[in-house]
Design a protein around this motif. Structure first.
Motif, mmCIF file in Angstrom:
data_model
loop_
_atom_site.group_PDB
_atom_site.id
_atom_site.type_symbol
_atom_site.label_atom_id
_atom_site.label_comp_id
_atom_site.label_asym_id
_atom_site.label_seq_id
_atom_site.Cartn_x
_atom_site.Cartn_y
_atom_site.Cartn_z
ATOM 1 N N ALA A 28 0.831 -1.207 0.000
ATOM 2 C CA ALA A 28 0.000 0.000 0.000
ATOM 3 C C ALA A 28 0.865 1.256 0.000
ATOM 4 N N ALA A 29 2.060 1.156 0.564
ATOM 5 C CA ALA A 29 2.958 2.315 0.596
ATOM 6 C C ALA A 29 3.634 2.558 -0.743
ATOM 7 N N LEU A 30 3.553 1.577 -1.627
ATOM 8 C CA LEU A 30 4.112 1.796 -2.963
ATOM 9 C C LEU A 30 3.354 2.941 -3.625
ATOM 10 N N PRO A 31 3.985 3.624 -4.503
ATOM 11 C CA PRO A 31 3.311 4.764 -5.142
ATOM 12 C C PRO A 31 2.337 4.329 -6.236
ATOM 13 N N LEU A 32 1.480 3.364 -5.917
ATOM 14 C CA LEU A 32 0.547 2.842 -6.918
ATOM 15 C C LEU A 32 -0.385 3.917 -7.468
ATOM 16 N N ILE A 33 -0.966 4.703 -6.587
ATOM 17 C CA ILE A 33 -1.903 5.732 -7.028
ATOM 18 C C ILE A 33 -1.173 6.784 -7.857
ATOM 19 N N SER A 34 0.009 7.167 -7.418
ATOM 20 C CA SER A 34 0.785 8.158 -8.165
ATOM 21 C C SER A 34 1.140 7.631 -9.553
ATOM 22 N N LEU A 35 1.607 6.387 -9.602
ATOM 23 C CA LEU A 35 1.983 5.814 -10.900
ATOM 24 C C LEU A 35 0.766 5.629 -11.798
ATOM 25 N N LEU A 36 -0.345 5.175 -11.227
ATOM 26 C CA LEU A 36 -1.569 5.053 -12.017
ATOM 27 C C LEU A 36 -2.000 6.416 -12.554
ATOM 28 N N SER A 37 -1.942 7.416 -11.709
ATOM 29 C CA SER A 37 -2.331 8.761 -12.131
ATOM 30 C C SER A 37 -1.432 9.268 -13.253
ATOM 31 N N ILE A 38 -0.137 9.080 -13.101
ATOM 32 C CA ILE A 38 0.794 9.500 -14.147
ATOM 33 C C ILE A 38 0.509 8.754 -15.445
#
Length: 112
Positions: A31-41
């Motif tokens: 969950a701490a991985l930047p999944l949301i950030s990477l998905l957004s990018i």
């Protein structure tokens, strides 16, 4: 396109939550991985946003990290000290907001 983004994002969140139920530590690490950030990018790129807009978004993510860490620390310590989940989350969110407010003032003071 919106539906694809919704289903993809929901699937990832559901998968991480299920993993966290069985393996809380590993679920937290994932969950701490930047999944949301990477998905957004990724979605911003697919939608044709400019490199400048994606760069600005990325800076916003970086600037939001310290406040997120403060929020998670507040929640962690509240729960560790046997406070209710709801109170821990409220204190965490308030801590996050206060930190962002102070950070904004400091950034303006130092022209950052």
């Amino acid at each position: 396109m919106v539906w694809i983004k919704l289903f993809t994002s929901a699937f990832i969140i559901a998968a991480v939550t299920e993993l966290a139920r069985k393996f809380p530590l590993y679920g937290g690490i994932i969950a701490a991985l930047p999944l949301i950030s990477l998905l957004s990018i990724f979605w911003l790129t697919v939608q044709g946003e400019t490199s400048k807009q994606i760069q600005s978004f990325t800076l916003g993510v970086i600037l939001g990290l310290p406040a997120t860490i403060v929020m998670l620390l507040a929640i962690y310590f509240m729960l560790k000290n046997s406070f209710s989940f709801i109170l821990a989350v409220i204190v965490g969110i308030v801590s996050w907001g206060v930190f962002l407010f102070i950070q904004k003032i400091l950034m303006a003071q130092f022209n950052i």
